[in-house]
Write a protein that holds these residues in place. Structure first.
Motif, PDB file in Angstrom:
ATOM      1  N   MET A  69       0.845  -1.181   0.000  1.00 19.15           N
ATOM      2  CA  MET A  69       0.000   0.000   0.000  1.00 19.15           C
ATOM      3  C   MET A  69       0.888   1.240   0.000  1.00 19.15           C
ATOM      4  O   MET A  69       1.881   1.290   0.703  1.00 19.15           O
ATOM      5  CB  MET A  69      -0.908  -0.022   1.235  1.00 19.15           C
ATOM      6  N   THR A  70       0.516   2.233  -0.770  1.00 17.07           N
ATOM      7  CA  THR A  70       1.286   3.480  -0.789  1.00 17.07           C
ATOM      8  C   THR A  70       0.911   4.340   0.409  1.00 17.07           C
ATOM      9  O   THR A  70      -0.128   4.135   1.036  1.00 17.07           O
ATOM     10  CB  THR A  70       1.008   4.283  -2.074  1.00 17.07           C
ATOM     11  N   GLY A  71       1.749   5.332   0.687  1.00 20.57           N
ATOM     12  CA  GLY A  71       1.481   6.241   1.790  1.00 20.57           C
ATOM     13  C   GLY A  71       0.161   6.973   1.626  1.00 20.57           C
ATOM     14  O   GLY A  71      -0.609   7.110   2.572  1.00 20.57           O
ATOM     15  N   GLN A  72      -0.111   7.438   0.414  1.00 21.70           N
ATOM     16  CA  GLN A  72      -1.354   8.168   0.186  1.00 21.70           C
ATOM     17  C   GLN A  72      -2.575   7.272   0.366  1.00 21.70           C
ATOM     18  O   GLN A  72      -3.566   7.689   0.969  1.00 21.70           O
ATOM     19  CB  GLN A  72      -1.376   8.796  -1.204  1.00 21.70           C
ATOM     20  N   LEU A  73      -2.507   6.047  -0.115  1.00 24.49           N
ATOM     21  CA  LEU A  73      -3.627   5.123   0.068  1.00 24.49           C
ATOM     22  C   LEU A  73      -3.865   4.840   1.547  1.00 24.49           C
ATOM     23  O   LEU A  73      -5.011   4.749   1.996  1.00 24.49           O
ATOM     24  CB  LEU A  73      -3.391   3.824  -0.701  1.00 24.49           C
ATOM     25  N   PHE A  74      -2.783   4.699   2.310  1.00 26.87           N
ATOM     26  CA  PHE A  74      -2.925   4.480   3.745  1.00 26.87           C
ATOM     27  C   PHE A  74      -3.571   5.698   4.411  1.00 26.87           C
ATOM     28  O   PHE A  74      -4.476   5.560   5.229  1.00 26.87           O
ATOM     29  CB  PHE A  74      -1.565   4.160   4.376  1.00 26.87           C
ATOM     30  N   GLU A  75      -3.119   6.893   4.053  1.00 25.51           N
ATOM     31  CA  GLU A  75      -3.728   8.117   4.604  1.00 25.51           C
ATOM     32  C   GLU A  75      -5.215   8.166   4.288  1.00 25.51           C
ATOM     33  O   GLU A  75      -6.025   8.502   5.156  1.00 25.51           O
ATOM     34  CB  GLU A  75      -3.026   9.355   4.054  1.00 25.51           C
ATOM     35  N   TRP A  76      -5.579   7.837   3.060  1.00 21.80           N
ATOM     36  CA  TRP A  76      -6.997   7.844   2.669  1.00 21.80           C
ATOM     37  C   TRP A  76      -7.784   6.805   3.459  1.00 21.80           C
ATOM     38  O   TRP A  76      -8.925   7.045   3.838  1.00 21.80           O
ATOM     39  CB  TRP A  76      -7.138   7.577   1.185  1.00 21.80           C
ATOM     40  N   GLU A  77      -7.180   5.639   3.688  1.00 20.28           N
ATOM     41  CA  GLU A  77      -7.860   4.598   4.448  1.00 20.28           C
ATOM     42  C   GLU A  77      -8.131   5.065   5.881  1.00 20.28           C
ATOM     43  O   GLU A  77      -9.191   4.806   6.441  1.00 20.28           O
ATOM     44  CB  GLU A  77      -7.014   3.324   4.459  1.00 20.28           C
ATOM     45  N   VAL A  78      -7.170   5.760   6.470  1.00 21.30           N
ATOM     46  CA  VAL A  78      -7.309   6.213   7.855  1.00 21.30           C
ATOM     47  C   VAL A  78      -8.214   7.440   7.956  1.00 21.30           C
ATOM     48  O   VAL A  78      -9.112   7.491   8.794  1.00 21.30           O
ATOM     49  CB  VAL A  78      -5.933   6.527   8.487  1.00 21.30           C
ATOM     50  N   VAL A  79      -7.988   8.425   7.095  1.00 21.59           N
ATOM     51  CA  VAL A  79      -8.639   9.726   7.236  1.00 21.59           C
ATOM     52  C   VAL A  79      -9.829   9.905   6.289  1.00 21.59           C
ATOM     53  O   VAL A  79     -10.751  10.655   6.577  1.00 21.59           O
ATOM     54  CB  VAL A  79      -7.611  10.866   7.010  1.00 21.59           C
ATOM     55  N   GLY A  80      -9.784   9.247   5.158  1.00 17.96           N
ATOM     56  CA  GLY A  80     -10.777   9.483   4.111  1.00 17.96           C
ATOM     57  C   GLY A  80     -10.116  10.242   2.972  1.00 17.96           C
ATOM     58  O   GLY A  80      -8.997  10.741   3.106  1.00 17.96           O
ATOM     59  N   ARG A  81     -10.795  10.334   1.856  1.00 19.22           N
ATOM     60  CA  ARG A  81     -10.185  10.911   0.654  1.00 19.22           C
ATOM     61  C   ARG A  81     -10.215  12.436   0.604  1.00 19.22           C
ATOM     62  O   ARG A  81      -9.566  13.034  -0.229  1.00 19.22           O
ATOM     63  CB  ARG A  81     -10.848  10.356  -0.597  1.00 19.22           C
ATOM     64  N   ARG A  82     -10.962  13.054   1.454  1.00 22.51           N
ATOM     65  CA  ARG A  82     -11.040  14.519   1.404  1.00 22.51           C
ATOM     66  C   ARG A  82      -9.785  15.133   2.009  1.00 22.51           C
ATOM     67  O   ARG A  82      -9.342  14.738   3.080  1.00 22.51           O
ATOM     68  CB  ARG A  82     -12.265  15.023   2.133  1.00 22.51           C
ATOM     69  N   LYS A  83      -9.230  16.099   1.290  1.00 25.72           N
ATOM     70  CA  LYS A  83      -8.050  16.784   1.803  1.00 25.72           C
ATOM     71  C   LYS A  83      -8.086  18.228   1.344  1.00 25.72           C
ATOM     72  O   LYS A  83      -8.827  18.596   0.439  1.00 25.72           O
ATOM     73  CB  LYS A  83      -6.767  16.088   1.351  1.00 25.72           C
ATOM     74  N   PHE A  84      -7.277  19.045   2.002  1.00 28.07           N
ATOM     75  CA  PHE A  84      -7.193  20.456   1.648  1.00 28.07           C
ATOM     76  C   PHE A  84      -6.470  20.622   0.322  1.00 28.07           C
ATOM     77  O   PHE A  84      -5.633  19.800  -0.047  1.00 28.07           O
ATOM     78  CB  PHE A  84      -6.447  21.239   2.738  1.00 28.07           C
ATOM     79  N   ALA A  85      -6.785  21.689  -0.391  1.00 26.65           N
ATOM     80  CA  ALA A  85      -6.079  22.035  -1.631  1.00 26.65           C
ATOM     81  C   ALA A  85      -4.965  23.000  -1.249  1.00 26.65           C
ATOM     82  O   ALA A  85      -5.205  24.179  -1.025  1.00 26.65           O
ATOM     83  CB  ALA A  85      -7.044  22.666  -2.629  1.00 26.65           C
ATOM     84  N   PHE A  86      -3.756  22.494  -1.150  1.00 25.68           N
ATOM     85  CA  PHE A  86      -2.608  23.275  -0.692  1.00 25.68           C
ATOM     86  C   PHE A  86      -2.285  24.391  -1.679  1.00 25.68           C
ATOM     87  O   PHE A  86      -2.162  24.155  -2.878  1.00 25.68           O
ATOM     88  CB  PHE A  86      -1.409  22.343  -0.519  1.00 25.68           C
ATOM     89  N   ASP A  87      -2.138  25.606  -1.173  1.00 23.53           N
ATOM     90  CA  ASP A  87      -1.869  26.762  -2.045  1.00 23.53           C
ATOM     91  C   ASP A  87      -0.387  27.131  -2.117  1.00 23.53           C
ATOM     92  O   ASP A  87      -0.016  28.082  -2.792  1.00 23.53           O
ATOM     93  CB  ASP A  87      -2.690  27.969  -1.604  1.00 23.53           C
ATOM     94  N   GLY A  88       0.469  26.401  -1.426  1.00 19.18           N
ATOM     95  CA  GLY A  88       1.901  26.636  -1.515  1.00 19.18           C
ATOM     96  C   GLY A  88       2.452  27.659  -0.537  1.00 19.18           C
ATOM     97  O   GLY A  88       3.666  27.839  -0.455  1.00 19.18           O
ATOM     98  N   HIS A  89       1.603  28.332   0.218  1.00 17.20           N
ATOM     99  CA  HIS A  89       2.077  29.360   1.155  1.00 17.20           C
ATOM    100  C   HIS A  89       2.533  28.728   2.470  1.00 17.20           C
ATOM    101  O   HIS A  89       1.819  27.918   3.061  1.00 17.20           O
ATOM    102  CB  HIS A  89       0.973  30.379   1.437  1.00 17.20           C
TER     103      HIS A  89
END
Length: 140
Positions: free
Chosen positions: A1-21
């Protein structure tokens, strides 16, 4: 499993849209707290069974009701990118930051968050150990 897939499994697929600041640690923390509604996250009612299990197990370890434990998602935020925090747990004004990873070697090599949690930590037998580590930081 990739890191992102694991994060999605734990937290869900919704995430912030990072603006780079860049945001300093405290600014990034407060921004995430203020903007949980942007990702449909209720810190009192986690979106996934894994976070719900963690919330209830931490509450049981501390000896409080689960509604006193808040779990925030920081995925995709400045807190995630610059400070290595995927989720954090709040209790009575104290915060424990958590990095979710599939890379077990991070435990030995150092990390920015207070605690690293891996797939193994969310297994039924190991969730108590993860909860105890979280509780020890919250009660310190």
């Amino acid at each position: 499993m990739t890191g992102q897939l694991f994060e999605w499994e734990v937290v869900g697929r919704r995430k912030f849209a990072f603006d780079g600041h860049y945001l300093k640690w405290r600014e990034a923390l407060n921004w995430v707290i203020r903007n949980q509604s942007m990702i449909d996250n209720d810190p009192l009612e986690p979106n996934t069974l894994m976070l719900s299990d963690l919330q209830f197990t931490v509450a049981d370890t501390i000896g409080v009701d689960a509604n006193e434990i808040r779990i925030y998602s920081a995925l995709g935020s400045a807190f995630d990118f610059f400070h290595g925090v995927d989720i954090f747990i709040a209790y009575e004004g104290k915060i424990v930051t958590i990095d979710l990873t599939v890379n077990e070697s991070k435990r030995a090599s150092g990390y920015k968050a207070d605690i690293i949690l891996s797939e193994r930590d969310f297994e039924k037998e190991d969730i108590w150990g993860a909860a105890q580590r979280v509780a020890s930081v919250l009660l310190a």
